[in-house]
Motif scaffolding. Structure first.
Motif, PDB file in Angstrom:
ATOM      1  N   ASN A 369       0.832  -1.203   0.000  1.00 13.64           N
ATOM      2  CA  ASN A 369       0.000   0.000   0.000  1.00 13.64           C
ATOM      3  C   ASN A 369       0.866   1.251   0.000  1.00 13.64           C
ATOM      4  OD1 ASN A 369      -2.866   1.204   0.562  1.00 13.64           O
ATOM      5  ND2 ASN A 369      -1.529   2.161   2.073  1.00 13.64           N
ATOM      6  N   ALA A 370       1.954   1.242   0.833  1.00 11.23           N
ATOM      7  CA  ALA A 370       2.845   2.409   0.881  1.00 11.23           C
ATOM      8  C   ALA A 370       3.567   2.606  -0.441  1.00 11.23           C
ATOM      9  CB  ALA A 370       3.855   2.226   2.021  1.00 11.23           C
ATOM     10  N   ALA A 371       4.039   1.502  -1.057  1.00 16.90           N
ATOM     11  CA  ALA A 371       4.750   1.637  -2.335  1.00 16.90           C
ATOM     12  C   ALA A 371       3.808   2.101  -3.440  1.00 16.90           C
ATOM     13  CB  ALA A 371       5.384   0.292  -2.697  1.00 16.90           C
ATOM     14  N   LYS A 372       2.568   1.673  -3.408  1.00 13.74           N
ATOM     15  CA  LYS A 372       1.604   2.050  -4.438  1.00 13.74           C
ATOM     16  C   LYS A 372       1.336   3.551  -4.440  1.00 13.74           C
ATOM     17  CE  LYS A 372      -2.585   0.641  -3.810  1.00 13.74           C
ATOM     18  NZ  LYS A 372      -3.777  -0.250  -3.726  1.00 13.74           N
ATOM     19  N   PHE A 373       1.335   4.173  -3.261  1.00 16.71           N
ATOM     20  CA  PHE A 373       1.028   5.595  -3.169  1.00 16.71           C
ATOM     21  C   PHE A 373       2.282   6.461  -3.176  1.00 16.71           C
ATOM     22  CE2 PHE A 373      -2.951   3.825  -1.604  1.00 16.71           C
ATOM     23  CZ  PHE A 373      -3.875   4.661  -2.191  1.00 16.71           C
ATOM     24  N   SER A 374       3.458   5.865  -3.137  1.00 13.35           N
ATOM     25  CA  SER A 374       4.684   6.664  -3.140  1.00 13.35           C
ATOM     26  C   SER A 374       5.018   7.115  -4.561  1.00 13.35           C
ATOM     27  CB  SER A 374       5.854   5.848  -2.577  1.00 13.35           C
ATOM     28  OG  SER A 374       5.634   5.544  -1.219  1.00 13.35           O
ATOM     29  N   PRO A 375       5.575   8.300  -4.727  1.00  6.53           N
ATOM     30  CA  PRO A 375       5.984   8.759  -6.065  1.00  6.53           C
ATOM     31  C   PRO A 375       7.194   7.965  -6.548  1.00  6.53           C
ATOM     32  CG  PRO A 375       6.714  10.307  -4.394  1.00  6.53           C
ATOM     33  CD  PRO A 375       5.864   9.297  -3.687  1.00  6.53           C
ATOM     34  N   PRO A 376       7.476   7.956  -7.834  1.00  2.29           N
ATOM     35  CA  PRO A 376       8.658   7.243  -8.339  1.00  2.29           C
ATOM     36  C   PRO A 376       9.926   7.710  -7.633  1.00  2.29           C
ATOM     37  CG  PRO A 376       7.267   7.956 -10.166  1.00  2.29           C
ATOM     38  CD  PRO A 376       6.708   8.595  -8.919  1.00  2.29           C
ATOM     39  N   GLY A 377      10.680   6.752  -7.111  1.00  3.53           N
ATOM     40  CA  GLY A 377      11.892   7.075  -6.377  1.00  3.53           C
ATOM     41  C   GLY A 377      11.642   7.505  -4.953  1.00  3.53           C
ATOM     42  N   GLY A 378      10.384   7.495  -4.498  1.00  6.16           N
ATOM     43  CA  GLY A 378      10.070   7.893  -3.140  1.00  6.16           C
ATOM     44  C   GLY A 378      10.502   6.843  -2.135  1.00  6.16           C
ATOM     45  N   ALA A 379      10.576   7.250  -0.883  1.00 12.20           N
ATOM     46  CA  ALA A 379      11.055   6.363   0.174  1.00 12.20           C
ATOM     47  C   ALA A 379       9.892   5.874   1.035  1.00 12.20           C
ATOM     48  CB  ALA A 379      12.079   7.077   1.048  1.00 12.20           C
ATOM     49  N   VAL A 380      10.020   4.623   1.497  1.00 14.33           N
ATOM     50  CA  VAL A 380       9.087   4.033   2.458  1.00 14.33           C
ATOM     51  C   VAL A 380       9.913   3.631   3.669  1.00 14.33           C
ATOM     52  CG1 VAL A 380       7.539   2.126   2.938  1.00 14.33           C
ATOM     53  CG2 VAL A 380       7.476   3.238   0.706  1.00 14.33           C
ATOM     54  N   ASP A 392       5.895  -0.796  18.828  1.00 12.76           N
ATOM     55  CA  ASP A 392       5.290  -0.202  17.624  1.00 12.76           C
ATOM     56  C   ASP A 392       6.113  -0.570  16.399  1.00 12.76           C
ATOM     57  OD1 ASP A 392       3.420   0.889  19.217  1.00 12.76           O
ATOM     58  OD2 ASP A 392       3.888   2.990  18.799  1.00 12.76           O
ATOM     59  N   LEU A 393       5.413  -1.056  15.375  1.00 13.69           N
ATOM     60  CA  LEU A 393       5.992  -1.295  14.058  1.00 13.69           C
ATOM     61  C   LEU A 393       5.282  -0.357  13.102  1.00 13.69           C
ATOM     62  CD1 LEU A 393       7.866  -2.904  12.181  1.00 13.69           C
ATOM     63  CD2 LEU A 393       6.041  -4.600  11.969  1.00 13.69           C
ATOM     64  N   THR A 394       6.005   0.617  12.521  1.00 17.80           N
ATOM     65  CA  THR A 394       5.374   1.643  11.691  1.00 17.80           C
ATOM     66  C   THR A 394       5.870   1.529  10.255  1.00 17.80           C
ATOM     67  OG1 THR A 394       7.108   3.253  12.273  1.00 17.80           O
ATOM     68  CG2 THR A 394       5.120   3.224  13.629  1.00 17.80           C
ATOM     69  N   VAL A 395       4.967   1.862   9.325  1.00 21.20           N
ATOM     70  CA  VAL A 395       5.274   1.923   7.896  1.00 21.20           C
ATOM     71  C   VAL A 395       4.798   3.288   7.397  1.00 21.20           C
ATOM     72  CG1 VAL A 395       4.854   0.932   5.625  1.00 21.20           C
ATOM     73  CG2 VAL A 395       5.027  -0.563   7.616  1.00 21.20           C
ATOM     74  N   ARG A 396       5.758   4.070   6.842  1.00 21.08           N
ATOM     75  CA  ARG A 396       5.430   5.434   6.399  1.00 21.08           C
ATOM     76  C   ARG A 396       5.830   5.604   4.951  1.00 21.08           C
ATOM     77  NH1 ARG A 396       8.407  11.093   7.990  1.00 21.08           N
ATOM     78  NH2 ARG A 396       7.189  12.379   6.546  1.00 21.08           N
ATOM     79  N   ASP A 397       4.972   6.276   4.164  1.00 23.48           N
ATOM     80  CA  ASP A 397       5.292   6.570   2.769  1.00 23.48           C
ATOM     81  C   ASP A 397       5.418   8.071   2.587  1.00 23.48           C
ATOM     82  OD1 ASP A 397       2.683   7.773   2.180  1.00 23.48           O
ATOM     83  OD2 ASP A 397       1.874   5.731   2.240  1.00 23.48           O
ATOM     84  N   ARG A 398       5.770   8.462   1.383  1.00 22.28           N
ATOM     85  CA  ARG A 398       5.919   9.890   1.045  1.00 22.28           C
ATOM     86  C   ARG A 398       4.876  10.313   0.017  1.00 22.28           C
ATOM     87  NH1 ARG A 398       9.186   8.759   4.446  1.00 22.28           N
ATOM     88  NH2 ARG A 398      11.049   9.932   5.031  1.00 22.28           N
ATOM     89  N   GLY A 399       3.736   9.637   0.020  1.00 17.20           N
ATOM     90  CA  GLY A 399       2.684   9.925  -0.933  1.00 17.20           C
ATOM     91  C   GLY A 399       1.828  11.097  -0.520  1.00 17.20           C
ATOM     92  N   PRO A 400       0.628  11.192  -1.090  1.00 17.84           N
ATOM     93  CA  PRO A 400      -0.260  12.333  -0.781  1.00 17.84           C
ATOM     94  C   PRO A 400      -0.860  12.277   0.617  1.00 17.84           C
ATOM     95  CG  PRO A 400      -1.367  10.779  -2.229  1.00 17.84           C
ATOM     96  CD  PRO A 400       0.054  10.313  -2.113  1.00 17.84           C
ATOM     97  N   GLY A 401      -0.711  11.160   1.303  1.00 16.97           N
ATOM     98  CA  GLY A 401      -1.288  11.038   2.639  1.00 16.97           C
ATOM     99  C   GLY A 401      -2.764  10.680   2.609  1.00 16.97           C
ATOM    100  N   ILE A 402      -3.379  10.742   3.764  1.00 17.15           N
ATOM    101  CA  ILE A 402      -4.788  10.366   3.915  1.00 17.15           C
ATOM    102  C   ILE A 402      -5.556  11.608   4.335  1.00 17.15           C
ATOM    103  CG2 ILE A 402      -6.415   8.808   5.045  1.00 17.15           C
ATOM    104  CD1 ILE A 402      -4.056   7.000   5.708  1.00 17.15           C
ATOM    105  N   SER A 403      -6.558  11.956   3.585  1.00 16.28           N
ATOM    106  CA  SER A 403      -7.357  13.138   3.925  1.00 16.28           C
ATOM    107  C   SER A 403      -8.207  12.857   5.159  1.00 16.28           C
ATOM    108  CB  SER A 403      -8.243  13.527   2.747  1.00 16.28           C
ATOM    109  OG  SER A 403      -9.189  12.494   2.481  1.00 16.28           O
TER     110      SER A 403
END
Length: 464
Positions: A369-380, A392-403
Motif C-alpha cells: 500500500n505504501a509503495a503504491k502511493f509513493s511517487p517514483p523514487g520515493g522512500a518508504v 510499535d511497528l510503523t510503515v510510512r510513505d511519502r505519498g499524498p497522505g490520507i485526507s
C-alpha cells in the motif's frame, strides 16, 4: 401418581407466568399452613393452660376457705359454667363416712392422691354429657380435693380460632396467588416482548427491531432488564453483521464486474485467434492471465474476509525485526522503483506470539500500500521501536497522505479514496491487515505523517 409426574402435569404445559404464580402460591400456602398450624397449637395450649391455672387458683382458694375438714361434695352444680362448677373432697379409705353423693368420678388415682402416694394431676372427664377439666390435688387430713369446670367453652373457642385461622390462611393464599400472578406478569413483561420480537424477526428476517422498555423498567437493575438489554445489544450486533454482509456482497459484485467483463472480452478475442496476429494473441493471452490472477486473488481475499476470523494455525514466538527484514526484502523485489529504509535495531530480539505467515501478510499489505502511493523514487520507512504502550511497528510513505474525510474509512472493505481509484487494487488489503492484527491482539491505526505522507502503526501490547 409419583411426585415427579404430578409436578410435570401441573407445570409442564403452562406459561412461565402461570408456573411462577403457581409455585409462589404453593410456597405461600405451605408457609401459611405452617404458621397457622403453629398458631393453632399455641392458642390451644394457652387456652388449656389458662383453664388449668384457673382450676389451680380455685383449688387453692377452696383449701384456704375450708377451716374444717369436710368430706363429700362442696359444689355440686356441674352443669354450670361458673367456676368452680364442681368441687368435692375424697378420703383415701372408700369406707370412710360421707362418701355418698359424690358428683365427680373417683378412681384409684384419686385415692392414692388422698393417701399421699401420688401428686396432683389434671384429667379430662365427662359429667352429664358435658366435657370437663378436673384437678385432683392433696389437702390436709389425708384427703384429695377434686375441682372441675366445663371445658367445652375452651374447645369451642379452639374450634372457632381454627376456623378463623383457616379462613385467614385461605384468603392469604388467594391474595398471594393474585399478587404472585400480577408480579410475575409485570416482571416477565420484557420476556414477553422479547419473545414477540424474536418471533417477528424469525418471520420477517429483519433484525432492526428492539425490545422497548418503559422508563421505570429501564431503571430497574435486575436479571430481566439485563436480559432485555443484552438481547437488544445482540440484535444491534446482528443488524450490523447483516448490513456488513449485504455491503460485502454488493461491493464484491461491483468489484468483480470489471475484471469478469475484461476476462470475457479477452476470452472472446482469443476465440477468434485466427484473425489475430501473433503479437495480438500474445498480448491477449498475457492480459487474460493477469486478469485471472487478479480475480483469483480477489476471490481468495474475499473468502478470508468473509470468515471474519483468522484460521486456527500454530502460534509461535516471532522475532519482529527478522520478519520485517524479510518482508522489506520481498517488497524491494516487487517495487524496484521505491526506496525502502529500515530502522529495526532498537528492540532487537523482541518476540511476539503469532503465526509468521499471517504477520508477514499483514506487513506485506502495508508495504504494498505504501509503495503504491509513493511517487517514483520515493522512500518508504519501516521502523520498530519500544514505546510506553508496547511495541510499535510503523510503515510510512511519502505519498499524498490520507485526507481527514477518508481517514475513518481506510480499513473498510472495498473502500478506495479518490487518489486510489486510478491505481490497481481491490480495496481489501488494509481490511485484511486490520483483521490479522486484531487476531494477534495488536492494534492497527492510520494517521497523517507530520511531514507528509501516510503513517500506519501496528502496536503489540505485550512484547517479550
Amino acid at each position: 401418581m409419583s411426585p415427579t409426574a404430578l409436578r410435570r402435569r401441573l407445570l409442564g404445559r403452562r406459561p412461565l407466568r402461570a408456573r411462577l404464580a403457581l409455585v409462589t402460591s404453593v410456597a405461600v400456602a405451605l408457609v401459611a399452613l405452617g404458621v397457622l398450624a403453629a398458631a393453632y397449637v399455641v392458642i390451644r395450649y394457652e387456652l388449656g393452660r389458662q383453664l388449668d391455672l384457673q382450676l389451680k387458683q380455685q383449688a387453692t382458694l377452696i383449701s384456704q376457705q375450708s377451716r374444717s375438714e369436710p368430706t363429700g361434695p362442696l359444689y355440686g352444680e356441674c352443669t354450670w359454667l361458673a367456676a368452680p362448677a364442681c368441687a368435692q373432697t375424697v378420703r383415701a379409705d372408700p369406707a370412710a363416712p360421707h362418701q355418698d353423693g359424690l358428683v365427680l368420678p373417683v378412681t384409684g388415682a384419686t385415692r392414692r392422691v388422698a393417701a399421699g402416694t401420688l401428686g396432683e394431676h389434671y384429667s379430662d372427664i365427662t359429667v352429664d354429657g358435658h366435657a370437663m377439666r378436673m384437678l385432683t390435688t392433696p389437702v390436709k387430713g389425708h384427703r384429695a380435693l377434686q375441682v372441675a369446670v366445663r371445658s367445652d367453652t375452651v374447645d369451642k373457642g379452639v374450634r372457632q380460632a381454627g376456623l378463623l385461622l383457616g379462613a385467614v390462611g385461605g384468603a392469604g393464599v388467594l391474595l398471594a396467588a393474585g399478587l404472585g400472578y400480577f408480579a410475575s406478569r409485570t416482571s416477565l413483561r420484557p420476556v414477553t416482548r422479547l419473545t414477540a420480537t424474536a418471533e417477528h424477526i424469525a418471520a420477517t428476517r429483519d433484525p432492526a427491531h428492539r425490545i422497548e422498555l418503559a422508563p421505570y423498567e429501564a431503571r430497574r437493575d435486575d436479571e430481566i432488564t439485563s436480559l432485555a438489554t443484552s438481547f437488544n445489544t445482540m440484535l444491534g450486533e446482528l443488524e450490523e453483521a447483516v448490513a456488513a454482509q449485504r455491503r460485502l456482497v454488493a461491493d464484491a459484485s461491483h468489484e468483480l464486474r470489471t475484471p469478469l467483463t475484461a476476462l470475457r472480452t479477452n476470452a472472446e478475442l482469443l476465440a477468434r485467434a485466427e484473425r489475430l496476429t501473433p503479437a495480438q494473441r500474445e498480448r491477449a493471452a498475457a492480459a487474460l492471465g493477469r486478469q485471472l490472477r487478479e480475480v483469483t486473488g480477489l476471490v481468495n481475499d474475499l473468502i478470508e474476509l468473509a470468515r471474519d476470523e483468522e484460521p486456527q494455525q500454530f502460534v509461535e514466538d516471532v522475532r519482529l525485526d527478522r520478519l520485517a527484514e524479510r518482508c522489506v526484502a520481498d517488497a524491494r523485489g516487487h517495487w524496484p522503483g521505491t526506496v525502502f529504509t529500515t530502522d529495526l535495531a532498537g528492540p532487537e530480539g523482541v518476540t511476539v506470539a503469532g503465526v509468521p505467515a499471517r504477520l508477514a501478510r499483514l506487513l506485506s499489505n502495508l508495504l504494498d500500500n505504501a509503495a503504491k502511493f509513493s511517487p517514483p523514487g520515493g522512500a518508504v520507512d519501516v521502523r520498530l521501536a519500544r514505546t510506553d504502550g508496547g511495541l510499535d511497528l510503523t510503515v510510512r510513505d511519502r505519498g499524498p497522505g490520507i485526507s481527514a474525510e477518508d481517514l475513518p474509512y481506510v480499513f473498510d472493505r472495498f473502500y478506495r479514496s479518490r487518489q486510489a481509484r486510478a491505481l490497481p487494487g481491490s480495496g481489501l488489503g488494509l481490511a485484511m491487515a486490520r483483521q490479522i492484527a486484531r487476531a494477534h491482539g495488536a492494534e492497527l491505526t492510520a494517521e497523517q505523517a507530520p511531514t507528509g505522507g501516510a503513517l500506519f502503526r501496528i502496536r503489540f501490547p505485550r512484547p517479550r
